[in-house]
Write a protein that holds these residues in place. Structure first.
Motif, mmCIF file in Angstrom:
data_model
loop_
_atom_site.group_PDB
_atom_site.id
_atom_site.type_symbol
_atom_site.label_atom_id
_atom_site.label_comp_id
_atom_site.label_asym_id
_atom_site.label_seq_id
_atom_site.Cartn_x
_atom_site.Cartn_y
_atom_site.Cartn_z
ATOM 1 N N GLN A 178 0.735 -1.226 -0.106
ATOM 2 C CA GLN A 178 -0.101 -0.004 0.047
ATOM 3 C C GLN A 178 0.935 1.417 -0.032
ATOM 4 O O GLN A 178 1.871 1.447 0.810
ATOM 5 C CB GLN A 178 -0.864 -0.216 1.326
ATOM 6 C CG GLN A 178 -2.040 1.136 1.357
ATOM 7 C CD GLN A 178 -3.174 0.825 0.524
ATOM 8 O OE1 GLN A 178 -3.235 -0.515 -0.081
ATOM 9 N NE2 GLN A 178 -3.994 1.593 0.158
ATOM 10 N N VAL A 179 0.341 2.135 -0.956
ATOM 11 C CA VAL A 179 1.178 3.500 -0.914
ATOM 12 C C VAL A 179 0.162 4.545 -0.740
ATOM 13 O O VAL A 179 -0.581 4.708 -1.242
ATOM 14 C CB VAL A 179 1.953 3.505 -2.402
ATOM 15 C CG1 VAL A 179 2.707 4.893 -2.417
ATOM 16 C CG2 VAL A 179 3.084 2.446 -2.446
ATOM 17 N N GLN A 180 0.620 5.723 0.119
ATOM 18 C CA GLN A 180 -0.076 6.842 0.224
ATOM 19 C C GLN A 180 0.604 7.996 -0.509
ATOM 20 O O GLN A 180 1.726 8.145 0.008
ATOM 21 C CB GLN A 180 -0.624 7.213 1.440
ATOM 22 C CG GLN A 180 -1.712 6.187 2.295
ATOM 23 C CD GLN A 180 -1.903 6.267 3.512
ATOM 24 O OE1 GLN A 180 -1.450 6.710 4.398
ATOM 25 N NE2 GLN A 180 -3.088 6.173 3.488
ATOM 26 N N LEU A 181 -0.060 8.876 -1.058
ATOM 27 C CA LEU A 181 0.735 9.933 -1.887
ATOM 28 C C LEU A 181 0.192 10.982 -1.426
ATOM 29 O O LEU A 181 -0.950 11.391 -1.351
ATOM 30 C CB LEU A 181 0.603 9.707 -3.484
ATOM 31 C CG LEU A 181 1.171 8.617 -4.028
ATOM 32 C CD1 LEU A 181 0.789 8.295 -5.452
ATOM 33 C CD2 LEU A 181 2.754 8.017 -3.732
ATOM 34 N N VAL A 182 1.055 12.441 -1.241
ATOM 35 C CA VAL A 182 0.443 13.617 -0.808
ATOM 36 C C VAL A 182 1.458 14.577 -1.564
ATOM 37 O O VAL A 182 2.597 14.955 -1.796
ATOM 38 C CB VAL A 182 0.707 13.859 0.631
ATOM 39 C CG1 VAL A 182 0.322 15.272 0.999
ATOM 40 C CG2 VAL A 182 -0.066 12.883 1.673
ATOM 41 N N GLU A 183 0.683 15.374 -2.586
ATOM 42 C CA GLU A 183 1.459 16.225 -3.392
ATOM 43 C C GLU A 183 1.579 17.837 -2.632
ATOM 44 O O GLU A 183 0.380 17.913 -1.691
ATOM 45 C CB GLU A 183 0.657 16.582 -4.747
ATOM 46 C CG GLU A 183 0.671 15.373 -5.341
ATOM 47 C CD GLU A 183 -0.964 14.680 -5.358
ATOM 48 O OE1 GLU A 183 -1.338 13.982 -6.299
ATOM 49 O OE2 GLU A 183 -1.354 14.880 -4.252
ATOM 50 N N SER A 184 2.415 18.238 -2.952
ATOM 51 C CA SER A 184 2.460 19.859 -2.546
ATOM 52 C C SER A 184 3.214 20.528 -3.708
ATOM 53 O O SER A 184 3.784 20.051 -4.416
ATOM 54 C CB SER A 184 3.214 19.977 -1.102
ATOM 55 O OG SER A 184 4.477 19.350 -1.126
ATOM 56 N N GLY A 185 3.290 21.919 -3.510
ATOM 57 C CA GLY A 185 4.027 22.807 -4.157
ATOM 58 C C GLY A 185 3.147 23.705 -5.257
ATOM 59 O O GLY A 185 3.899 24.411 -5.801
#
Length: 124
Positions: A1-8
């Motif tokens: 399982q992978v969780q991804l969080v974008e920013s910028g």
């Protein structure tokens, strides 16, 4: 399982630059191919760039080639998208995606994991 969080993401004038980050959870980040996609209002989600987990090779859409650069730091579980010479047509929500074995790295249907997206707005 992978969780991804974008920013910028943010608002920038045409010709400016932004760097997007995508922080991933999970111990096997280095074995995932990581992609960036974007979706403008009323349009389909489209491929932007990808970095493969094997060899770290990259691929870009024609619309961003020469202006955007994708990179990854496996020690930080983070993938980046450096965006230079931004144009108003780059305005979209940008999504990070991950998959261990995408067959077609440019297809959004090949990726099992997605972030929530970050808005990029380029003013003219």
């Amino acid at each position: 399982q992978v969780q991804l969080v974008e920013s910028g993401g943010g608002l920038v004038q045409a010709g400016g630059s932004l760097r997007l980050s995508c922080a991933a959870s999970g111990r096997t980040f280095s074995s995932y191919t990581m992609g960036w996609f974007r979706q403008a209002p009323g349009l389909e989600r489209e491929f932007v760039a990808v970095i493969r987990w094997v060899g770290g090779s990259t691929l870009y859409s024609d619309s961003v080639k020469g202006r955007f650069t994708i990179s990854r730091d496996n020690a930080k579980n983070t993938v980046y998208l450096q965006m230079n010479s931004l144009k108003p047509e780059d305005t979209a929500v940008y999504y990070c995606a991950a998959d261990p074995r995408p067959h077609d790295v440019t297809s959004k249907y090949e990726y099992d994991y997605w972030g929530q997206g970050t808005q990029v707005t380029v003013s003219s």
